[in-house]
Design a protein around this motif. Structure first.
Motif, short mmCIF file in Angstrom:
data_model
loop_
_atom_site.label_atom_id
_atom_site.label_comp_id
_atom_site.label_asym_id
_atom_site.label_seq_id
_atom_site.Cartn_x
_atom_site.Cartn_y
_atom_site.Cartn_z
N UNK A 32 0.85 -1.20 0.00
CA UNK A 32 0.00 0.00 0.00
C UNK A 32 0.88 1.25 0.00
N UNK A 33 0.40 2.33 -0.59
CA UNK A 33 1.17 3.58 -0.59
C UNK A 33 1.26 4.17 0.82
N UNK A 34 2.31 4.94 1.05
CA UNK A 34 2.53 5.52 2.39
C UNK A 34 1.37 6.43 2.81
N UNK A 35 0.62 6.94 1.86
CA UNK A 35 -0.53 7.78 2.21
C UNK A 35 -1.60 7.01 2.96
N UNK A 36 -1.57 5.66 2.87
CA UNK A 36 -2.55 4.84 3.58
C UNK A 36 -2.02 4.30 4.91
N UNK A 37 -0.76 4.56 5.21
CA UNK A 37 -0.16 4.06 6.46
C UNK A 37 -0.72 4.81 7.66
N UNK A 38 -0.89 4.10 8.76
CA UNK A 38 -1.23 4.74 10.04
C UNK A 38 0.07 5.31 10.61
N UNK A 39 -0.04 6.16 11.59
CA UNK A 39 1.14 6.84 12.12
C UNK A 39 1.95 5.97 13.09
N UNK A 40 3.23 6.34 13.23
CA UNK A 40 4.09 5.71 14.24
C UNK A 40 3.45 5.80 15.63
N UNK A 41 2.88 6.97 15.90
CA UNK A 41 2.31 7.21 17.22
C UNK A 41 1.19 6.23 17.54
N UNK A 42 0.35 5.93 16.55
CA UNK A 42 -0.74 4.97 16.76
C UNK A 42 -0.20 3.58 17.08
N UNK A 43 0.85 3.17 16.35
CA UNK A 43 1.45 1.87 16.63
C UNK A 43 2.09 1.87 18.01
N UNK A 44 2.78 2.94 18.36
CA UNK A 44 3.42 3.02 19.68
C UNK A 44 2.38 2.92 20.79
N UNK A 45 1.25 3.61 20.63
CA UNK A 45 0.19 3.54 21.64
C UNK A 45 -0.36 2.13 21.77
N UNK A 46 -0.59 1.47 20.64
CA UNK A 46 -1.12 0.10 20.64
C UNK A 46 -0.16 -0.84 21.36
N UNK A 47 1.12 -0.77 20.99
CA UNK A 47 2.10 -1.67 21.58
C UNK A 47 2.30 -1.40 23.07
N UNK A 48 2.31 -0.14 23.45
CA UNK A 48 2.47 0.21 24.87
C UNK A 48 1.31 -0.34 25.69
N UNK A 49 0.10 -0.25 25.17
CA UNK A 49 -1.07 -0.81 25.86
C UNK A 49 -0.96 -2.32 26.01
N UNK A 50 -0.26 -2.97 25.05
CA UNK A 50 -0.08 -4.42 25.10
C UNK A 50 1.11 -4.84 25.97
#
Length: 90
Positions: A32-50
């Motif tokens: 997928x093009x980078x325009x469809x990527x979610x942000x680093x911050x969203x991934x960091x929040x998800x992983x931190x919660x886990x």
């Protein structure tokens, strides 16, 4: 004798460094093009919660690469699809 040692060691060092560099080249997370990527911050929040403890995150050509301690406390280098956040194995 030093020249002989260098002649023997140099090919070995080059082979080892090439192997390390190619190990990451095999990981494909998304097309997928980078325009469809979610942000680093969203991934960091998800992983931190886990329960992950993130040290560093990078974006490659198709993945988010995360250096962290996983929820079990193991130091890992993990790859995640930047669109779905699914973990991708090497």
């Amino acid at each position: 004798m030093n020249k002989q040692l260098v002649r023997l060691a140099l090919p070995l060092l080059l082979a080892l460094s090439a192997g390390a560099a190619s190990a990451h080249g095999d990981v494909k997370c998304t097309t997928k093009p980078k325009s469809e990527w979610k942000s680093h911050e969203e991934l960091a929040q998800k992983l931190t919660k886990e329960g992950w403890q993130i040290r560093r995150m990078e974006a490659s050509s198709s993945c988010y690469e995360v250096y962290a301690k996983d929820p079990k406390g193991k130091r890992v280098e993990a790859f995640f699809d930047p669109v779905t956040f699914a973990r991708v194995e090497e």
